[in-house]
Design an enzyme around this catalytic site. Structure first.
Site, PDB file in Angstrom:
ATOM      1  N   GLU A   1      13.887 -13.991   8.349  1.00  0.00           N
ATOM      2  CA  GLU A   1      12.424 -13.932   8.518  1.00  0.00           C
ATOM      3  C   GLU A   1      11.724 -14.978   7.653  1.00  0.00           C
ATOM      4  OE1 GLU A   1      10.019 -11.783   6.171  1.00  0.00           O
ATOM      5  OE2 GLU A   1      11.505 -10.349   5.419  1.00  0.00           O
TER       6      GLU A   1
ATOM      7  N   LYS B   1      11.408  -1.401   0.272  1.00  0.00           N
ATOM      8  CA  LYS B   1      10.978  -1.876  -1.053  1.00  0.00           C
ATOM      9  C   LYS B   1      10.590  -0.682  -1.936  1.00  0.00           C
ATOM     10  CE  LYS B   1       9.201  -6.178   0.661  1.00  0.00           C
ATOM     11  NZ  LYS B   1       8.928  -5.607   1.980  1.00  0.00           N
TER      12      LYS B   1
ATOM     13  N   LYS C   1       0.334 -13.667   8.483  1.00  0.00           N
ATOM     14  CA  LYS C   1       1.491 -12.760   8.377  1.00  0.00           C
ATOM     15  C   LYS C   1       1.588 -12.002   9.691  1.00  0.00           C
ATOM     16  CE  LYS C   1       2.844  -8.692   5.648  1.00  0.00           C
ATOM     17  NZ  LYS C   1       2.483  -7.842   4.486  1.00  0.00           N
TER      18      LYS C   1
ATOM     19  N   SER D   1       4.223   0.727   7.564  1.00  0.00           N
ATOM     20  CA  SER D   1       4.564  -0.586   8.123  1.00  0.00           C
ATOM     21  C   SER D   1       5.025  -0.485   9.575  1.00  0.00           C
ATOM     22  CB  SER D   1       5.679  -1.219   7.282  1.00  0.00           C
ATOM     23  OG  SER D   1       6.090  -2.428   7.868  1.00  0.00           O
ATOM     24  N   ALA D   2       4.621  -1.468  10.354  1.00  0.00           N
ATOM     25  CA  ALA D   2       5.077  -1.549  11.745  1.00  0.00           C
ATOM     26  C   ALA D   2       6.583  -1.825  11.831  1.00  0.00           C
ATOM     27  CB  ALA D   2       4.296  -2.639  12.486  1.00  0.00           C
ATOM     28  N   ASP D   3       7.204  -2.177  10.696  1.00  0.00           N
ATOM     29  CA  ASP D   3       8.665  -2.397  10.696  1.00  0.00           C
ATOM     30  C   ASP D   3       9.410  -1.143  11.159  1.00  0.00           C
ATOM     31  OD1 ASP D   3       8.100  -4.873   9.610  1.00  0.00           O
ATOM     32  OD2 ASP D   3       8.931  -4.434   7.618  1.00  0.00           O
TER      33      ASP D   3
ATOM     34  N   ASP E   1      -1.131   4.128   5.757  1.00  0.00           N
ATOM     35  CA  ASP E   1      -0.496   2.808   5.722  1.00  0.00           C
ATOM     36  C   ASP E   1       1.021   2.936   5.879  1.00  0.00           C
ATOM     37  OD1 ASP E   1       0.386   0.254   5.277  1.00  0.00           O
ATOM     38  OD2 ASP E   1      -0.818  -0.094   3.488  1.00  0.00           O
TER      39      ASP E   1
ATOM     40  N   VAL F   1       9.429  -8.459   9.263  1.00  0.00           N
ATOM     41  CA  VAL F   1      10.632  -7.858   9.837  1.00  0.00           C
ATOM     42  C   VAL F   1      10.388  -7.503  11.306  1.00  0.00           C
ATOM     43  CG1 VAL F   1      12.114  -5.802   9.760  1.00  0.00           C
ATOM     44  CG2 VAL F   1      11.577  -7.041   7.645  1.00  0.00           C
TER      45      VAL F   1
HETATM   46  N1  PSU Z   1      11.645  -8.691   1.858  1.00  0.00           N
HETATM   47  C1  PSU Z   1      11.355  -9.304   0.684  1.00  0.00           C
HETATM   48  N2  PSU Z   1      10.077  -9.782   0.529  1.00  0.00           N
HETATM   49  C2  PSU Z   1       9.112  -9.644   1.489  1.00  0.00           C
HETATM   50  C3  PSU Z   1       9.446  -8.996   2.719  1.00  0.00           C
HETATM   51  C4  PSU Z   1      10.730  -8.538   2.854  1.00  0.00           C
HETATM   52  O1  PSU Z   1      12.215  -9.431  -0.198  1.00  0.00           O
HETATM   53  O2  PSU Z   1       7.955 -10.089   1.289  1.00  0.00           O
HETATM   54  C5  PSU Z   1       8.369  -8.846   3.799  1.00  0.00           C
HETATM   55  C6  PSU Z   1       8.957  -8.578   5.187  1.00  0.00           C
HETATM   56  O3  PSU Z   1       8.492  -9.577   6.076  1.00  0.00           O
HETATM   57  C7  PSU Z   1       8.430  -7.216   5.597  1.00  0.00           C
HETATM   58  C8  PSU Z   1       7.115  -7.214   4.890  1.00  0.00           C
HETATM   59  O4  PSU Z   1       8.308  -7.069   6.994  1.00  0.00           O
HETATM   60  O5  PSU Z   1       7.476  -7.734   3.594  1.00  0.00           O
HETATM   61  C9  PSU Z   1       6.513  -5.814   4.813  1.00  0.00           C
HETATM   62  O6  PSU Z   1       5.127  -5.936   4.797  1.00  0.00           O
HETATM   63  P1  PSU Z   1       4.193  -4.654   5.060  1.00  0.00           P
HETATM   64  O7  PSU Z   1       4.544  -3.708   3.932  1.00  0.00           O
HETATM   65  O8  PSU Z   1       2.782  -5.183   4.992  1.00  0.00           O
HETATM   66  O9  PSU Z   1       4.565  -4.127   6.408  1.00  0.00           O
END
Ligand code: PSU
Length: 301
Positions: A23, A157, A84, A138-140, A136, A104
């Site tokens: 990604e 994370k 993003k 994530s769409a992941d 909140d 992702v």
């Molecule tokens: N893995 C990392 N750093 C990042 C990400 C993943 O080590 O920044 C990114 C990925 O693209 C993941 C995004 O989809 O963080 C998640 O963002 P959000 O929580 O806004 O969905």
């Protein structure tokens, strides 16, 4: 053509050789320059060393690239105000001829479109802490429920609510498979203290279950939770108060939606005096290696 493969990716796909999707949000929003560029290059090299072809995915001036040439990667790593892109934004960014980095979710969509089944990242997005009021999520997670790509990450994370992220994945029928241990990793730490729903100990089994899901007609992907190497981890007891401090600052400053994850990663980088970045780089490299091994196994049939 809907997407533009690099020469290496085009040849590999035509020959049925293993390819690993990577990604680009981690490059533009997850790490500072120049470490982001160095990491992206090292991750690609790691995939090659382990027998697969890397396909870093991004939208450049409206074109969906699957595999970036070296100069495009350098430009993207230094670009400012890059969008993003998740599932919701991908087509709009392309229609407007703009540049965007894929999360992702968007990377899974592009990988599947190109015929790539394996994808390495750092950590997926998930249920944010306080989601019971902020909503909140994530769409992941929804992407893993519907797109058949095996995603190798160091778990969700640790800035997130890991138990609730697991609950949502369970509801969606997404297999969460810890690699080589019983417990889930927690991004910067090897062990979250939470038992993983599933465990696998070798890439061949992961490839076999990916294939079987397809044969059984089960939609969606697999999440492989690969612990960061012990020597590079930040133990949970050490990182937890730092995460709490960063979360409190985000709340105070009213940071919301897509800005939350990049803000927290940047603050944790500052509060750990850079050691969170060292660990993040180590875990991404480790995930790239395992993803390449899975892709090699998948290409054997
Ligand atoms: N893995 C990392 N750093 C990042 C990400 C993943 O080590 O920044 C990114 C990925 O693209 C993941 C995004 O989809 O963080 C998640 O963002 P959000 O929580 O806004 O969905």
């Amino acid at each position: 053509m809907l997407f533009h493969p690099s020469r290496a990716v085009k040849d590999a796909l035509a020959d049925g050789r293993p390819v690993v999707a990577l990604e680009s949000t981690i490059i533009t929003h997850g790490m500072p320059y120049p470490q982001n560029l160095e990491t992206a290059q090292r991750v690609e090299a790691m995939v090659i060393e382990n027998g697969a072809v890397p396909a870093t995915i991004a939208v450049l001036d409206g074109r969906l690239h699957v595999g970036l040439e070296a100069d495009a990667l350098e430009t993207l790593a230094q670009a400012k105000d890059v969008a993003k892109l998740s599932r919701a934004d991908l087509a709009v960014c392309m229609a407007q001829g703009r540049t965007g980095a894929t999360t992702v979710a968007a990377t899974m969509i592009a990988a599947h479109l190109a015929g790539i089944a394996t994808f390495a990242t750092g950590g997926i997005g998930g249920v944010h802490r306080g989601a019971e009021t902020s909503m909140d999520i994530s769409a992941d997670l929804a992407e893993l429920a519907q797109t058949p790509v095996t995603v190798v990450a160091a778990g969700a994370k640790a800035i997130l609510d890991i138990p609730r992220s697991l609950e949502v994945l369970e509801t969606y029928g997404v297999p969460v498979i810890a690699f080589g241990q019983d417990n889930l990793p927690a991004f910067w730490s090897c062990d979250s203290g939470i038992k993983a729903p599933l465990r696998a100990d070798n890439p061949a089994t992961i490839a076999a279950s990916h294939r079987l899901r397809g044969a059984l007609g089960i939609a969606g992907g697999q999440l492989i939770a690969n612990p960061v190497p012990m020597a590079d981890e930040i133990p949970q007891a050490q990182i937890s108060p730092i995460i709490e401090a960063a979360l409190a600052e985000a709340a105070d400053q009213g940071i919301a939606a897509k800005a939350v994850t990049p803000f927290l990663l940047q603050r944790i980088f500052e509060l750990t005096e850079g050691s969170s970045l060292h660990t993040n780089i180590a875990l991404v490299l480790n995930n790239a290696k395992l993803a390449a091994q899975i892709a090699v196994e998948l290409s054997k049939t």
